[in-house]
Design a protein around this motif. Structure first.
Motif, PDB file in Angstrom:
ATOM      1  N   GLU A  92       0.841  -1.213   0.000  1.00 56.76           N
ATOM      2  CA  GLU A  92       0.000   0.000   0.000  1.00 56.76           C
ATOM      3  C   GLU A  92       0.870   1.255   0.000  1.00 56.76           C
ATOM      4  N   ASP A  93       1.960   1.239   0.785  1.00 55.08           N
ATOM      5  CA  ASP A  93       2.867   2.399   0.809  1.00 55.08           C
ATOM      6  C   ASP A  93       3.293   2.761  -0.613  1.00 55.08           C
ATOM      7  N   ALA A  94       3.697   1.732  -1.364  1.00 52.90           N
ATOM      8  CA  ALA A  94       4.192   1.975  -2.730  1.00 52.90           C
ATOM      9  C   ALA A  94       3.087   2.566  -3.605  1.00 52.90           C
ATOM     10  N   LEU A  95       1.857   2.044  -3.435  1.00 57.19           N
ATOM     11  CA  LEU A  95       0.740   2.555  -4.242  1.00 57.19           C
ATOM     12  C   LEU A  95       0.434   4.011  -3.891  1.00 57.19           C
ATOM     13  N   VAL A  96       0.409   4.311  -2.594  1.00 60.12           N
ATOM     14  CA  VAL A  96       0.080   5.680  -2.172  1.00 60.12           C
ATOM     15  C   VAL A  96       1.192   6.642  -2.594  1.00 60.12           C
ATOM     16  N   LEU A  97       2.448   6.189  -2.470  1.00 57.64           N
ATOM     17  CA  LEU A  97       3.562   7.051  -2.867  1.00 57.64           C
ATOM     18  C   LEU A  97       3.480   7.370  -4.362  1.00 57.64           C
ATOM     19  N   SER A  98       3.204   6.376  -5.180  1.00 54.31           N
ATOM     20  CA  SER A  98       3.140   6.654  -6.621  1.00 54.31           C
ATOM     21  C   SER A  98       1.932   7.533  -6.932  1.00 54.31           C
ATOM     22  N   ASP A  99       0.841   7.346  -6.182  1.00 48.94           N
ATOM     23  CA  ASP A  99      -0.341   8.186  -6.379  1.00 48.94           C
ATOM     24  C   ASP A  99      -0.021   9.647  -6.064  1.00 48.94           C
ATOM     25  N   GLU A 100       0.647   9.868  -4.928  1.00 49.55           N
ATOM     26  CA  GLU A 100       0.982  11.247  -4.552  1.00 49.55           C
ATOM     27  C   GLU A 100       1.994  11.858  -5.529  1.00 49.55           C
ATOM     28  N   LEU A 101       2.964  11.066  -5.964  1.00 45.97           N
ATOM     29  CA  LEU A 101       3.974  11.583  -6.908  1.00 45.97           C
ATOM     30  C   LEU A 101       3.345  11.954  -8.249  1.00 45.97           C
ATOM     31  N   SER A 102       2.284  11.234  -8.621  1.00 42.33           N
ATOM     32  CA  SER A 102       1.680  11.480  -9.941  1.00 42.33           C
ATOM     33  C   SER A 102       0.865  12.760  -9.968  1.00 42.33           C
ATOM     34  N   ARG A 103       0.496  13.306  -8.783  1.00 42.38           N
ATOM     35  CA  ARG A 103      -0.323  14.530  -8.831  1.00 42.38           C
ATOM     36  C   ARG A 103       0.293  15.714  -8.108  1.00 42.38           C
ATOM     37  N   ASN A 104       1.603  15.621  -7.832  1.00 37.94           N
ATOM     38  CA  ASN A 104       2.248  16.730  -7.126  1.00 37.94           C
ATOM     39  C   ASN A 104       3.707  16.787  -7.574  1.00 37.94           C
ATOM     40  N   GLU A 105       4.190  17.950  -7.972  1.00 37.80           N
ATOM     41  CA  GLU A 105       5.572  18.033  -8.445  1.00 37.80           C
ATOM     42  C   GLU A 105       6.542  18.440  -7.352  1.00 37.80           C
ATOM     43  N   GLU A 106       6.034  18.961  -6.228  1.00 40.77           N
ATOM     44  CA  GLU A 106       6.892  19.381  -5.119  1.00 40.77           C
ATOM     45  C   GLU A 106       7.227  18.168  -4.245  1.00 40.77           C
ATOM     46  N   VAL A 107       8.496  17.765  -4.217  1.00 39.41           N
ATOM     47  CA  VAL A 107       8.831  16.538  -3.498  1.00 39.41           C
ATOM     48  C   VAL A 107       8.546  16.621  -1.989  1.00 39.41           C
ATOM     49  N   PRO A 108       8.969  17.696  -1.285  1.00 43.68           N
ATOM     50  CA  PRO A 108       8.724  17.703   0.171  1.00 43.68           C
ATOM     51  C   PRO A 108       7.246  17.587   0.521  1.00 43.68           C
ATOM     52  N   SER A 109       6.386  18.359  -0.167  1.00 42.96           N
ATOM     53  CA  SER A 109       4.959  18.290   0.174  1.00 42.96           C
ATOM     54  C   SER A 109       4.364  16.948  -0.246  1.00 42.96           C
ATOM     55  N   THR A 110       4.909  16.341  -1.303  1.00 40.65           N
ATOM     56  CA  THR A 110       4.453  15.009  -1.719  1.00 40.65           C
ATOM     57  C   THR A 110       4.773  13.986  -0.641  1.00 40.65           C
ATOM     58  N   LEU A 111       5.992  14.044  -0.105  1.00 33.94           N
ATOM     59  CA  LEU A 111       6.396  13.069   0.906  1.00 33.94           C
ATOM     60  C   LEU A 111       5.635  13.301   2.204  1.00 33.94           C
ATOM     61  N   GLN A 112       5.337  14.571   2.508  1.00 33.59           N
ATOM     62  CA  GLN A 112       4.525  14.852   3.695  1.00 33.59           C
ATOM     63  C   GLN A 112       3.105  14.298   3.502  1.00 33.59           C
ATOM     64  N   ALA A 113       2.553  14.472   2.307  1.00 31.34           N
ATOM     65  CA  ALA A 113       1.204  13.966   2.029  1.00 31.34           C
ATOM     66  C   ALA A 113       1.191  12.435   2.105  1.00 31.34           C
ATOM     67  N   PHE A 114       2.255  11.820   1.576  1.00 28.64           N
ATOM     68  CA  PHE A 114       2.377  10.351   1.662  1.00 28.64           C
ATOM     69  C   PHE A 114       2.362   9.927   3.124  1.00 28.64           C
ATOM     70  N   GLN A 115       3.181  10.570   3.926  1.00 31.61           N
ATOM     71  CA  GLN A 115       3.278  10.200   5.345  1.00 31.61           C
ATOM     72  C   GLN A 115       1.934  10.404   6.062  1.00 31.61           C
ATOM     73  N   ASP A 116       1.260  11.508   5.767  1.00 28.05           N
ATOM     74  CA  ASP A 116      -0.031  11.788   6.405  1.00 28.05           C
ATOM     75  C   ASP A 116      -1.051  10.696   6.079  1.00 28.05           C
ATOM     76  N   ARG A 117      -1.014  10.206   4.834  1.00 29.61           N
ATOM     77  CA  ARG A 117      -1.986   9.171   4.454  1.00 29.61           C
ATOM     78  C   ARG A 117      -1.647   7.816   5.064  1.00 29.61           C
ATOM     79  N   ARG A 118      -0.375   7.569   5.361  1.00 29.40           N
ATOM     80  CA  ARG A 118       0.036   6.231   5.781  1.00 29.40           C
ATOM     81  C   ARG A 118       0.149   6.039   7.293  1.00 29.40           C
ATOM     82  N   TRP A 119       0.428   7.113   8.030  1.00 27.53           N
ATOM     83  CA  TRP A 119       0.796   6.958   9.442  1.00 27.53           C
ATOM     84  C   TRP A 119      -0.245   6.176  10.249  1.00 27.53           C
ATOM     85  N   GLU A 120      -1.498   6.617  10.229  1.00 29.04           N
ATOM     86  CA  GLU A 120      -2.492   6.052  11.131  1.00 29.04           C
ATOM     87  C   GLU A 120      -2.744   4.565  10.834  1.00 29.04           C
TER      88      GLU A 120
END
Ligand SMILES: Cc1cc2nc3c(=O)[nH]c(=O)nc-3n(C[C@H](O)[C@H](O)[C@H](O)COP(=O)(O)OP(=O)(O)OC[C@H]3O[C@@H](n4cnc5c(N)ncnc54)[C@H](O)[C@@H]3O)c2cc1C
Length: 184
Positions: free
Chosen positions: A116-144
């Motif tokens: 799931e991590d890999a799927l969410v990461l690729s999803d976030e990367l596909s709709r955001n060009e800013e790496v830091p905010s993409t990685l933050q969004a990935f982390q926010d979706r995965r943490w809980e």
């Protein structure tokens, strides 16, 4: 063994189960309570495993037991867990999978949440060009979700080790599996 076409589990002096992985192959797992993480000589793995299965009269298990020999592939490990505190990324580097959230196998979901991590990461990367905010969004979706799997698996392990409440065990299983059935 062809009759192992679904997961089967037995509870006795130890917890054990059979899991099919293809039409012809399956694996056996056994969890036992060991007070210490002492070194165990691999030359004794087969004999120790056969001894653990000795207390289960089911004919299927006894056939599995009889098939365990020197050529059997036996992995013997302590069960460990890890939930790395956030952040899971620095700069353009991000960690996923067991590197940040390794669970004991009680919910059988460690690999699933890694995928799931890999799927969410690729999803976030596909709709955001800013790496830091993409990685933050990935982390926010995965943490809980990942925290839930690691911590609930650990609680299930603790209940099994201590012979704790079956009701609490069943409730955690039910709530966790319902949460995991939700979309990522
Ligand atoms: C007994 C048991 C039963 C399980 N059952 C289930 C289950 O039923 N369902 C489920 O979803 N999950 C299950 N899991 C969990 C699952 O196996 C893990 O969550 C999953 O394998 C993690 O994948 P990963 O890619 O993050 O890490 P890993 O699978 O650990 O992969 C990391 C890889 O990196 C390699 N590596 C490490 N260091 C280096 C290095 N320095 N250089 C190069 N390579 C390196 C390792 O050799 C390894 O191949 C179980 C785990 C255990 C222990």
């Amino acid at each position: 063994m062809e009759e192992v076409d679904t997961t089967m589990m037995w509870l006795g002096p130890v917890k054990l189960g059979l899991n099919p992985v293809s039409a012809a192959d399956m694996y056996l797992f056994v969890t036992e309570r060991r007070p210490k993480n002492e070194h165990v000589d691999p030359a004794t793995f087969a004999a120790q495993l056969r001894a653990l299965l000795g207390g289960f009269p089911a004919s299927l298990l006894q056939r599995v037991r009889a098939s365990i020999g020197p050529d059997s592939q036996i992995v013997f490990r302590p069960l460990e867990q890890l939930l790395l505190p956030r952040p899971w990324y620095r700069g353009r580097v991000v960690l996923i999978g067991d590197a940040v959230h390794a669970a004991t196998p009680h919910l059988a979901s460690g690999a699933c949440i890694g995928i799931e991590d890999a799927l969410v990461l690729s999803d976030e990367l596909s709709r955001n060009e800013e790496v830091p905010s993409t990685l933050q969004a990935f982390q926010d979706r995965r943490w809980e979700r990942c925290r839930m799997v690691v911590e609930n698996s650990a609680r299930l392990a603790q209940i099994e080790i201590e012979g704790g409440s079956r009701d609490e065990h069943a409730q955690i299983m039910r709530e966790s599996l319902m949460a995991l059935a939700q979309p990522i």
